[in-house]
Design an enzyme around this catalytic site. Structure first.
Site, PDB file in Angstrom:
ATOM      1  N   CYS A  54       0.813  -1.210   0.000  1.00  0.00           N
ATOM      2  CA  CYS A  54       0.000   0.000   0.000  1.00  0.00           C
ATOM      3  C   CYS A  54       0.855   1.272   0.000  1.00  0.00           C
ATOM      4  O   CYS A  54       2.074   1.238   0.081  1.00  0.00           O
ATOM      5  CB  CYS A  54      -0.933   0.003   1.203  1.00  0.00           C
ATOM      6  SG  CYS A  54      -0.065   0.119   2.769  1.00  0.00           S
TER       7      CYS A  54
ATOM      8  N   ALA B 195       3.121   1.770   2.906  1.00  0.00           N
ATOM      9  CA  ALA B 195       4.336   0.949   2.784  1.00  0.00           C
ATOM     10  C   ALA B 195       5.364   1.645   1.902  1.00  0.00           C
ATOM     11  O   ALA B 195       6.564   1.621   2.176  1.00  0.00           O
ATOM     12  CB  ALA B 195       4.005  -0.428   2.225  1.00  0.00           C
TER      13      ALA B 195
ATOM     14  N   HIS C  84       5.532   6.580  -2.574  1.00  0.00           N
ATOM     15  CA  HIS C  84       6.835   7.151  -2.935  1.00  0.00           C
ATOM     16  C   HIS C  84       6.662   8.621  -3.297  1.00  0.00           C
ATOM     17  O   HIS C  84       7.429   9.471  -2.864  1.00  0.00           O
ATOM     18  CB  HIS C  84       7.436   6.427  -4.147  1.00  0.00           C
ATOM     19  CG  HIS C  84       7.574   4.946  -3.972  1.00  0.00           C
ATOM     20  ND1 HIS C  84       7.455   4.062  -5.012  1.00  0.00           N
ATOM     21  CD2 HIS C  84       7.805   4.190  -2.872  1.00  0.00           C
ATOM     22  CE1 HIS C  84       7.620   2.839  -4.567  1.00  0.00           C
ATOM     23  NE2 HIS C  84       7.835   2.884  -3.274  1.00  0.00           N
TER      24      HIS C  84
END
Lengths: 545, 457
Positions: free
Chosen positions: A64, A67, A198
């Site tokens: 996800c 994460a 990210h």
């Protein structure tokens, strides 16, 4: 298995058809566009669908947004306290489970890596709101540890109940005065994979950390290394090589990183991007705001390492550095070539499949090529089309509902700190000489014709691929490892390296050759059948004998 | 020092948990679901939950752990997860063909108020559930209780499938609690020795310690058949092992199907195993064979042989309530001194029970439910111990404080054996003591001066 004989037994269209056969029609249609048979076309690659929603119920490899944000990008920084605002699980599962190694000195320096911090939200917090608890938790972190920075991460329920974590962070930052508190809206349901996380992490790191230090870096050849997470010590090996070459790595985003590294990253003269997927946003922003150009590098594979070092030297353009880099390469390659010669007779012709991440499924093909192994199928878990087809497709990417809600921050040239590192003429000359800026050609061009490129591979397809194509080695992550190995095919984790590594740089390549030799030539896989299973026929004896 | 920021002075924390001694409900539900034959666990939430739980369980067992997810997007989080779950159910039955899908919720789907029974109805109405297949659901909000609660909730959902039987089927239900596959196999072996037919659920033996044979099967032969779970309503009685893991399911069987239940401690150590065997014998009306008495005698023999090394040794324990209660009793029974005991799972009863068990020990005991490993570490700094027992995360404390560590509990990420060798029953007790002795005596051998270093211990 996987020798020349079996290679000719499959035909890519047939494999693709077999992968799709069992799916409900809607699923089959969607997956058909994410499974691509690689064809060498004139200067272009076929289009693949990527960065789209995972299909509910289809067992995915993906994780996800949280994460991607907390686990991947922010996790490896040793001196920032990562406080997870949410129920206990999200913090627990991201606690020391990625193998980003840290060198925080013997004592004295801040190192919060072995700690997990969470607000452990309870039902009352969900009902009445969790802002007060978050504020109190930040206060307790500050009183206990006095860190330079506290990063707050939102988990799913936080966004749903509307806790304003950014307001709390701002308030506490002002209150403390000597501790930077900032927050990440990285709820797990955002985006379609870790990739959104990210992006969110990139934005906040850039907004709250980069360029905040007064310390002047006067080193000569200053670079940033972007998208290297020091799994199994990869970053240590790259730093060793850079140092030997006389190149200063100001900041790694974010393996073995520190607050101060991020804060001074604006002073580098070149950004070198390893994992394009996870960090290209920061590379772009560093260029726009501070004038730092970026190039794509790859330190996975000895030849790629040498090539990347030469690119850096070419950029700085000073003969002293160019010579130093050549000396280092010559010195290091001796051991690499010896190791390679030893192993290649046993690995040549073997086949591999790589399904991992947003760059490794590409980078590791260089190492397999050095072993004269063939990558017959590969794909990413959370990449976008540009990671497959090259950055030239970026202007044509459709922004869908799932990407639209991930913030794009607007960055402008900093009135004081923007400084073009090279003149337009210098950059053009370098381009002319073959040094490409802001370019990544993607995975597809490297794959041979007729190989299968598959996005967001799932458990069912993995199992089928292995059954149909019988590779000598399968590479993915921990969740995939043991189902593959049960079939008798060795599996190498390319997220965590199975507790191995480093595999980057020259020493890493030598390690990898040995590891792959171990895996594809092990006796372990030959013991599947007991003698009585291999030869079940009985030979009778008479009782009176 | 790895945990260089942990101060000796304990300051009260109201909002901050550091180094948790628990995790969230859904992983417990996932583990329990794997103990049903032919069952695919399903996580109704963001895909990250499922990825994390599968990874954690895979690292603990070094085995494939298959589970699916509803893969919520932001849209699903706003409009509800019904469409995702119905689609998931269709895809799962079509592609993976399990007998059962066991769905657990997450903090996400609980916060938005998704109603599993209603979504299951919708799936059935839309013909997404093939005949003969079972849907099972448990609410497991991550912001309540812990992984233990989630395990308990899923086991309770299994018990809810039980149908009252007009005639008793002569079997005994054993609800083993969150123990290892090896432990579940050991409990079945003991029952067989005593000649008692049992239904045990969940049962992960054969699922999470499967052999390597060259063939991958998503649904190995292990696990409790769903039919047996349905028939557990006709059992003679239920033995629930562990108040926190198993009691809710057993009490539901009692109220719903009139199956009388006894809630026992998990059978770790001599006395808890004694009570388990005795209760099983009485319930089934069987006599205990000599083999069991011999196993008991072996355990007692080792205790007496090596008693000098146990006596008075201070121990720190961290783990889950049911396991800690039984282990505390065991350690006290062999004259060891568990002095710091922490679980992350909330529960006032836990603290009370530990106080009772350690009362006669004559030492100050620190015990905390809803505690964390940061606090435990601080206690250890203030009153050092000779031995430390807990999961793999303990090794950071053990290394910093130079304490011998016995890995026990969940998760164990850096050692092997727990999936193969039981720690329940008398034989399991032997294994626990072997591990304790090895840890203590390896330390003694390391620390003894050359003059006092000895061959025979």
């Amino acid at each position: 298995m996987g020798n020349a004989e079996t290679l000719v037994q499959w035909e890519p269209n047939d494999i693709k058809e077999k992968l799709l056969r069992k799916y409900p029609p809607k699923v089959a249609r969607k997956r058909a566009r994410q499974i691509m048979i690689n064809e060498a076309l004139e200067n272009t690659t076929p289009e693949i669908v990527a960065n789209v929603r995972t299909i509910p119920g289809i067992i995915t490899m993906r994780g996800c947004t949280y994460a991607g944000c907390k686990g991947v990008i922010m996790g490896p920084t040793s001196d920032i306290v990562n406080l997870v605002h949410g129920p206990v699980g999200c913090s627990f599962y991201a606690w020391l489970t990625r193998r980003n190694q840290t060198d925080a000195g013997i004592k004295g320096e801040d190192n919060f890596m072995p700690y997990a911090f969470t607000t452990d939200m309870q039902d009352s917090d969900i009902i009445f709101g969790g802002e007060q608890k978050l504020e109190a938790a930040i206060q307790e972190v500050y009183e206990l540890f006095h860190p330079k920075g506290i990063a707050v991460f939102a988990t799913c329920p936080v966004g749903l109940i509307g806790d304003d974590i950014h307001a709390v962070a701002r308030k506490m930052k002002e209150k403390f005065g000597d501790c930077n508190v900032f927050a990440f809206s990285c709820e797990g349901y955002k985006g379609v994979s870790q990739s959104a996380g990210h992006h969110i992490a990139n934005n906040q790191v850039f907004t709250h950390l980069v360029g905040t230090s007064e310390t002047e870096r006067s080193d000569r050849y200053k670079i940033n290394l972007l998208g290297e997470y020091n799994i199994g010590g990869d970053g240590f090996e790259i730093d060793r090589i850079l140092q030997k070459c006389g190149i200063t790595n100001i900041a790694t985003f974010s393996g073995n990183s520190s607050y101060e590294q991020f804060a001074t990253a604006n002073q580098a003269d070149l950004s070198c991007v390893m994992c394009h997927r996870s960090i290209n946003y920061v590379a772009d922003m560093l260029e726009t705001k501070y004038g730092i150009p970026w190039i794509k590098v790859n330190f996975i594979g000895a030849k790629s390492t040498a090539k990347s070092l030469r690119k850096i030297a070419q950029y700085f353009g000073e003969q002293e550095l160019i010579d130093r880099v050549e000396t280092v390469i010559a010195e290091e390659m001796a051991a690499v070539e010896t190791a390679q010669l030893e192993v290649v007779p046993r690995t040549t012709g073997k086949t591999a499949m790589l399904f991992v991440g947003g760059s490794r499924a590409h980078h590791y093909q260089d190492l397999f090529a050095e072993l004269e192994m063939k990558t017959i199928s590969a794909g990413y878990e959370f990449a976008h089309r540009d990671d497959y087809e090259g950055r030239q497709v970026i202007p044509n990417l459709k922004v869908d509902a799932d990407s639209r809600n991930i913030e794009e921050i607007q960055v402008e040239a900093d009135p004081e700190l923007y400084r073009p590192r090279k003149s337009a003429a210098e950059l053009a000359a370098l381009e002319e000489a073959g040094l490409k800026f802001k370019e990544y050609e993607g995975l597809n061009p490297q794959m041979e014709e007729g190989t299968l490129v598959i996005d967001d591979l799932n458990q069912y397809e993995a199992e089928k691929l292995v059954e149909l194509m019988k590779p000598d080695l399968f590479c993915a992550g921990i969740k995939e490892k043991y189902s593959i190995q049960k079939t008798g095919v060795p599996m190498k984790q390319l997220h965590s390296y199975d507790s191995g590594g480093p595999y980057a740089g020259f020493k890493g390549a030598v390690n990898f050759y040995a590891e792959i030799d171990r895996l594809v030539n092990s006796k372990v896989w030959s013991y599947m059948k007991a003698p009585w299973q291999e030869n079940p026929e009985l030979s009778a004896t008479y009782v009176w004998e | 020092m790895l945990l260089r920021h942990t101060p000796k002075e304990v300051a009260e924390r109201k909002a901050l948990t550091i180094n948790p001694a628990k995790t969230c409900q859904p992983i417990g539900a996932m583990y329990a679901s794997l103990g049903i034959r032919g069952c695919l666990p399903h996580s109704h939430g963001s895909q990250g939950c499922c990825a994390y739980h599968r990874s954690a369980l895979t690292r603990h067992y070094k085995e494939p752990v298959s589970a699916a997810t509803s893969s919520f997007t932001e849209g699903a989080s706003v409009f509800g997860g019904q469409a995702n779950l119905v689609q998931a159910i269709d895809n799962i039955f079509t592609v993976y063909e399990p007998e059962v899908i066991a769905v657990h919720t997450t903090c996400l789907s609980e916060t938005i108020g998704d109603d599993l029974p209603q979504i299951f109805d919708k799936a059935r109405k839309d013909n997404k559930v093939p005949p003969g297949k079972t849907l099972l659901g448990a609410p497991t909000p991550s912001y309540v209780g812990s992984h233990v609660t989630g395990f308990s909730n899923m086991v309770k959902a299994m018990a809810a499938l039980a149908e009252p039987g007009e005639q008793k089927n002569g079997k005994v239900n054993i609800i083993p609690g969150w123990v290892e596959p090896s432990d579940m196999a050991e409990l079945k072996r003991l029952a067989e020795l005593i000649g008692v037919a049992v239904t045990m659920f969940p049962d992960t033996s054969g699922v999470l310690n499967a052999p390597l044979s060259g063939e991958y099967r998503m649904f190995p032969d292990g696990g409790t058949p769903i039919e047996e779970i349905r028939q557990s309503g006709a059992a003679l009685g239920t033995l629930a092992l562990g108040e926190y893991c198993s009691a809710d399911a057993a009490r539901l069987l009692d109220t719903k199907c009139k199956v009388p239940c006894s809630v026992l401690d998990m059978p770790f150590g001599l006395q808890a195993t004694d009570r388990f065997i005795d209760a099983l014998r009485v319930l089934a009306g069987s006599s205990v064979p000599d083999e069991v008495a011999v196993e008991r005698g072996r355990l007692l023999d080792l205790i007496s042989d090596m008693h000098q090394y146990f006596y008075g040794r201070k121990v720190a324990l961290v783990g889950d309530p049911d396991q800690l209660i039984a282990m505390t009793e065991f350690l006290v029974s062999i004259d060891m001194c568990p002095i710091h005991i922490v679980t992350g799972t909330p529960g006032k009863k836990f603290e009370k029970r530990i106080r009772e068990l350690t009362e006669g020990m004559g030492r100050e005991v620190n015990v905390k439910a809803k505690g964390d490993m940061f606090l435990l570490h601080q206690w250890i700094k203030n009153e050092p111990v000779d031995l430390f027992m807990g999961n793999s995360y303990c090794k950071y404390i053990a290394r910093d404080e130079d304490i011998p560590l016995v890995r026990w509990g969940f998760p164990i990420l850096d050692r092997q054996g727990h999936q193969h060798f039981p720690t329940v029953g008398y034989m399991g007790g032997l294994r626990i003591l072997e591990k304790i002795l090895n840890a203590l005596l390896d330390r003694k051998d390391r620390d003894d001066e050359e003059t006092t270093f000895e061959l025979v211990l």
